[in-house]
Design a protein around this motif. Structure first.
Motif, short mmCIF file in Angstrom:
data_model
loop_
_atom_site.label_atom_id
_atom_site.label_comp_id
_atom_site.label_asym_id
_atom_site.label_seq_id
_atom_site.Cartn_x
_atom_site.Cartn_y
_atom_site.Cartn_z
N ARG A 177 1.92 -0.82 5.95
CA ARG A 177 1.89 0.79 6.34
C ARG A 177 3.18 1.27 6.27
O ARG A 177 4.05 0.53 6.71
N ALA A 178 3.45 2.54 5.99
CA ALA A 178 4.74 2.79 5.94
C ALA A 178 5.27 2.84 7.56
O ALA A 178 4.63 3.36 8.32
N ALA A 179 6.63 2.77 7.42
CA ALA A 179 7.32 2.86 8.76
C ALA A 179 8.70 3.43 8.72
O ALA A 179 9.64 2.96 8.81
N ASP A 180 8.45 4.87 8.11
CA ASP A 180 9.75 5.49 7.52
C ASP A 180 10.08 6.32 8.76
O ASP A 180 10.92 7.49 8.56
N GLY A 181 10.08 6.23 10.33
CA GLY A 181 10.54 7.04 11.20
C GLY A 181 9.33 7.76 11.57
O GLY A 181 9.45 8.42 12.88
N SER A 182 8.49 8.17 11.02
CA SER A 182 7.09 8.91 11.26
C SER A 182 5.86 8.06 11.54
O SER A 182 6.09 6.75 11.15
N GLY B 210 1.05 -5.78 5.37
CA GLY B 210 2.29 -6.44 5.23
C GLY B 210 2.06 -7.93 4.51
O GLY B 210 3.25 -8.38 3.97
N ARG B 211 1.06 -8.58 4.83
CA ARG B 211 0.82 -9.95 4.53
C ARG B 211 0.01 -10.16 3.29
O ARG B 211 0.07 -11.33 2.82
N ARG B 212 -0.54 -9.12 3.08
CA ARG B 212 -1.50 -9.07 1.86
C ARG B 212 -1.01 -8.51 0.56
O ARG B 212 -0.61 -7.47 0.78
N SER B 213 -1.40 -9.22 -0.40
CA SER B 213 -1.04 -8.53 -1.75
C SER B 213 -2.24 -7.35 -2.14
O SER B 213 -3.27 -7.48 -1.46
N ALA B 214 -1.77 -6.38 -3.02
CA ALA B 214 -2.78 -5.75 -3.30
C ALA B 214 -4.04 -6.49 -4.11
O ALA B 214 -5.24 -6.28 -4.10
N LEU C 239 -4.23 2.66 -3.22
CA LEU C 239 -2.99 2.30 -2.59
C LEU C 239 -1.90 3.32 -3.04
O LEU C 239 -1.07 3.46 -2.69
N THR C 240 -2.02 3.60 -4.47
CA THR C 240 -1.18 4.62 -5.24
C THR C 240 -1.19 5.87 -4.47
O THR C 240 0.01 6.41 -4.19
N ALA C 241 -2.23 6.34 -4.03
CA ALA C 241 -2.48 7.65 -3.41
C ALA C 241 -1.85 7.55 -1.99
O ALA C 241 -1.11 8.34 -1.44
N LEU C 242 -1.99 6.14 -1.25
CA LEU C 242 -1.54 6.26 0.07
C LEU C 242 0.00 5.99 -0.01
O LEU C 242 0.85 6.63 0.81
N GLU C 243 0.37 5.40 -0.93
CA GLU C 243 1.92 5.46 -1.34
C GLU C 243 2.63 6.73 -1.34
O GLU C 243 3.68 7.22 -0.89
N ALA C 244 1.76 7.62 -2.40
CA ALA C 244 2.33 8.86 -2.70
C ALA C 244 2.35 9.89 -1.44
O ALA C 244 3.24 10.64 -1.18
N THR C 245 1.49 9.65 -0.57
CA THR C 245 1.51 10.51 0.70
C THR C 245 2.52 9.86 1.84
O THR C 245 2.58 10.47 2.91
N GLY C 246 2.91 8.82 1.64
CA GLY C 246 3.73 8.07 2.58
C GLY C 246 3.11 7.34 3.44
O GLY C 246 3.77 6.98 4.57
N ARG D 116 3.40 1.59 1.77
CA ARG D 116 4.39 0.96 1.11
C ARG D 116 4.19 -0.33 0.32
O ARG D 116 3.70 -1.12 0.97
N LEU D 117 4.63 -0.33 -0.99
CA LEU D 117 4.38 -1.62 -1.67
C LEU D 117 5.43 -2.06 -2.18
O LEU D 117 6.42 -1.23 -2.32
N SER D 118 5.60 -3.41 -2.00
CA SER D 118 7.04 -4.21 -2.36
C SER D 118 6.54 -5.60 -2.92
O SER D 118 5.38 -6.01 -2.83
N VAL D 119 7.58 -6.10 -3.60
CA VAL D 119 7.34 -7.49 -4.16
C VAL D 119 7.36 -8.38 -3.08
O VAL D 119 7.24 -9.54 -3.49
N GLU D 120 8.06 -8.15 -2.00
CA GLU D 120 8.24 -9.33 -0.80
C GLU D 120 7.04 -8.93 0.30
O GLU D 120 6.75 -7.84 0.58
N GLN D 121 6.85 -10.06 0.78
CA GLN D 121 6.21 -10.07 2.11
C GLN D 121 6.76 -9.28 3.04
O GLN D 121 7.91 -9.74 3.31
N GLY D 122 5.97 -8.29 3.90
CA GLY D 122 6.66 -7.51 4.92
C GLY D 122 6.65 -8.34 6.29
O GLY D 122 7.61 -7.87 6.67
N ARG D 123 5.71 -8.90 6.54
CA ARG D 123 5.71 -9.36 8.01
C ARG D 123 5.46 -11.11 8.08
O ARG D 123 4.87 -11.49 6.85
N ASP D 124 5.96 -11.73 8.95
CA ASP D 124 5.65 -12.96 9.07
C ASP D 124 4.22 -13.33 9.23
O ASP D 124 3.63 -12.71 9.95
#
Length: 106
Positions: free
Chosen positions: A10-15, A57-61, A87-94, A97-105
């Motif tokens: 889930r996005a964590a861009d300050g909002s 953040g621990r699961r891949s698409a 996921l593409t729609a959720l990413e477009a709305t902010g 977030r999709l990344s090549v690295e695992q986000g959380r421990d």
């Protein structure tokens, strides 16, 4: 179709956002500056809600698609297309977030 090996968080861009589950649907309301932005309210159906709750953040698409396939008895290929679309729609709305690295421990 996007890269299904990417991790989803889930996005964590300050909002932030507030979510509520009502009658099998998830309502997502973005919050900025302690005020709900009612111009951008998102509603996810039952399957979308299932996917939303797997975004950690621990699961891949791909892992999310596999879970959708198992839960809803749908072909993995179709689940992957549907998960990628959401996921593409959720990413477009902010909201995600999709990344090549695992986000959380793990």
């Amino acid at each position: 179709m996007g890269d299904m090996s990417r991790y989803v968080d889930r996005a964590a861009d300050g909002s932030t956002f507030v979510t509520r589950r009502i009658a099998g649907e998830t309502i997502i309301v973005p919050v900025t500056g302690h005020v709900a932005d009612l111009d951008f309210v998102y509603t996810l159906n039952e399957v979308g809600s299932f996917i939303w709750h797997l975004i950690d953040g621990r699961r891949s698409a791909q892992a999310i698609a596999e879970a959708v396939s198992a839960e809803y008895d749908v072909a993995l290929e179709q689940a992957a297309v549907d998960v990628d679309e959401l996921l593409t729609a959720l990413e477009a709305t902010g909201l995600a977030r999709l990344s090549v690295e695992q986000g959380r421990d793990s």
